[in-house]
Design a protein around this motif. Sequence first.
Motif, mmCIF file in Angstrom:
data_model
loop_
_atom_site.group_PDB
_atom_site.id
_atom_site.type_symbol
_atom_site.label_atom_id
_atom_site.label_comp_id
_atom_site.label_asym_id
_atom_site.label_seq_id
_atom_site.Cartn_x
_atom_site.Cartn_y
_atom_site.Cartn_z
ATOM 1 N N THR A 49 0.602 -1.276 -0.169
ATOM 2 C CA THR A 49 0.100 -0.005 -0.060
ATOM 3 C C THR A 49 0.931 1.434 0.042
ATOM 4 O O THR A 49 0.288 2.299 -0.195
ATOM 5 C CB THR A 49 -0.879 -0.036 1.179
ATOM 6 O OG1 THR A 49 -0.171 0.123 2.229
ATOM 7 C CG2 THR A 49 -1.839 -1.358 1.295
ATOM 8 N N GLU A 50 1.895 1.264 0.510
ATOM 9 C CA GLU A 50 2.897 2.169 0.582
ATOM 10 C C GLU A 50 3.066 3.080 -0.887
ATOM 11 O O GLU A 50 2.895 4.360 -0.770
ATOM 12 C CB GLU A 50 4.159 2.047 1.121
ATOM 13 C CG GLU A 50 5.068 3.270 1.493
ATOM 14 C CD GLU A 50 6.320 3.107 2.190
ATOM 15 O OE1 GLU A 50 7.190 4.017 2.642
ATOM 16 O OE2 GLU A 50 7.012 1.759 2.095
ATOM 17 N N THR A 84 -6.086 2.514 9.519
ATOM 18 C CA THR A 84 -5.204 1.454 9.818
ATOM 19 C C THR A 84 -6.205 0.143 9.576
ATOM 20 O O THR A 84 -5.931 -0.932 8.919
ATOM 21 C CB THR A 84 -4.643 1.124 11.308
ATOM 22 O OG1 THR A 84 -3.747 2.223 11.651
ATOM 23 C CG2 THR A 84 -4.357 -0.136 11.426
ATOM 24 N N LEU A 140 -6.894 0.044 5.481
ATOM 25 C CA LEU A 140 -5.891 -0.660 4.678
ATOM 26 C C LEU A 140 -5.630 -2.255 5.089
ATOM 27 O O LEU A 140 -5.216 -3.008 4.094
ATOM 28 C CB LEU A 140 -4.538 -0.015 4.801
ATOM 29 C CG LEU A 140 -4.603 1.458 4.166
ATOM 30 C CD1 LEU A 140 -3.264 2.231 4.416
ATOM 31 C CD2 LEU A 140 -5.068 1.535 2.974
ATOM 32 N N LYS A 141 -5.973 -2.427 6.369
ATOM 33 C CA LYS A 141 -5.625 -3.897 6.628
ATOM 34 C C LYS A 141 -6.919 -4.605 5.989
ATOM 35 O O LYS A 141 -6.522 -5.882 5.568
ATOM 36 C CB LYS A 141 -5.677 -4.086 8.519
ATOM 37 C CG LYS A 141 -5.950 -5.684 8.654
ATOM 38 C CD LYS A 141 -4.417 -6.040 8.336
ATOM 39 C CE LYS A 141 -4.357 -7.677 8.888
ATOM 40 N NZ LYS A 141 -3.170 -8.176 8.368
ATOM 41 N N VAL A 161 -5.694 -5.242 2.322
ATOM 42 C CA VAL A 161 -4.766 -6.150 2.166
ATOM 43 C C VAL A 161 -5.234 -7.600 2.420
ATOM 44 O O VAL A 161 -4.994 -8.463 1.460
ATOM 45 C CB VAL A 161 -3.686 -5.833 3.303
ATOM 46 C CG1 VAL A 161 -2.863 -7.250 3.470
ATOM 47 C CG2 VAL A 161 -2.702 -4.677 3.003
ATOM 48 N N ASP A 174 1.421 -7.022 2.912
ATOM 49 C CA ASP A 174 1.141 -6.444 4.275
ATOM 50 C C ASP A 174 2.182 -5.540 4.557
ATOM 51 O O ASP A 174 2.921 -5.788 5.470
ATOM 52 C CB ASP A 174 0.750 -7.456 5.306
ATOM 53 C CG ASP A 174 -0.092 -6.885 6.479
ATOM 54 O OD1 ASP A 174 0.077 -5.692 6.587
ATOM 55 O OD2 ASP A 174 -0.727 -7.677 7.404
ATOM 56 N N ASP A 175 1.974 -4.263 4.201
ATOM 57 C CA ASP A 175 2.865 -3.101 4.724
ATOM 58 C C ASP A 175 2.136 -2.055 5.230
ATOM 59 O O ASP A 175 2.012 -0.825 5.032
ATOM 60 C CB ASP A 175 3.694 -2.733 3.602
ATOM 61 C CG ASP A 175 2.736 -1.821 2.455
ATOM 62 O OD1 ASP A 175 1.583 -1.950 2.345
ATOM 63 O OD2 ASP A 175 3.477 -1.073 1.639
ATOM 64 N N VAL A 176 0.923 -2.404 5.960
ATOM 65 C CA VAL A 176 -0.098 -1.475 6.676
ATOM 66 C C VAL A 176 0.433 -0.340 7.495
ATOM 67 O O VAL A 176 0.124 0.809 6.933
ATOM 68 C CB VAL A 176 -1.190 -2.220 7.219
ATOM 69 C CG1 VAL A 176 -2.093 -1.216 8.131
ATOM 70 C CG2 VAL A 176 -2.217 -2.949 6.520
ATOM 71 N N VAL A 182 -0.447 3.443 6.080
ATOM 72 C CA VAL A 182 -1.099 4.434 6.827
ATOM 73 C C VAL A 182 -0.178 5.680 7.187
ATOM 74 O O VAL A 182 -0.530 6.714 7.224
ATOM 75 C CB VAL A 182 -1.291 3.618 8.269
ATOM 76 C CG1 VAL A 182 -1.807 4.784 9.219
ATOM 77 C CG2 VAL A 182 -2.321 2.557 8.155
#
Length: 204
Positions: free
Chosen positions: A15-16, A51, A54-55, A58, A65-67, A71
């Motif tokens: 997600t980043e 958080t 985005l979780k 994912v 998983d880079d929550v 965030v």
Amino acid sequence: MTRSVPWQERLSTGTEAVQDDVIRWYQRTKEGKAYVPDMIWGTLQTEAYATVILKQVVDFLGVPDDVPAGVAKRMERQRVLHEGDHHYDVILGEQALYTNIGGPEVMRGQIDRLLRDIDLPSLTLGIIPATARLAIFPAPAFGIYGEGDTVNVELVSSELDITEEGEVALHHRMFDLLREGAAYGEAAKDLLRKAQSIWAGGPR
């Protein structure tokens, strides 16, 4: 032109990177518009709310998983509300205040955040009451960015960027009609305070 990118491709590294793209996009936007009927617009989300969102993304899409990193970037993009010459006209549906993302504590914090930010010079925040009579049928969520010439729509499986002039114009018209049904200023704050009371366990 409409460009569609599947989310699993867009989020293939997590997600980043996507949040980095959004930051650059927002920084180029001086006058943005967003309509979100049933959740909180990303740039007004608290860290706790983001958080959870985005979780869920994912887990649903099965992407890396880079929550925490995603965030952190989402929080960074909120600088546009406090730095530079940006303005965002945002319409939420009243349902956005009640869609349970993360439970009462998360929702209380999120409503508090909206009450704190509603008077920012960079933000015009309207809320469409659940019983408002609308001049147009409710539309799916969308944002208008860039020079007002790009519409972004997030679907279940993909993200759409719409740049065809006639289609963009229809989204501007839709936004204006939805805006007619929205509450602003003290009326919007009253809707937020009502939601705040409910999430605090007050009368329903």
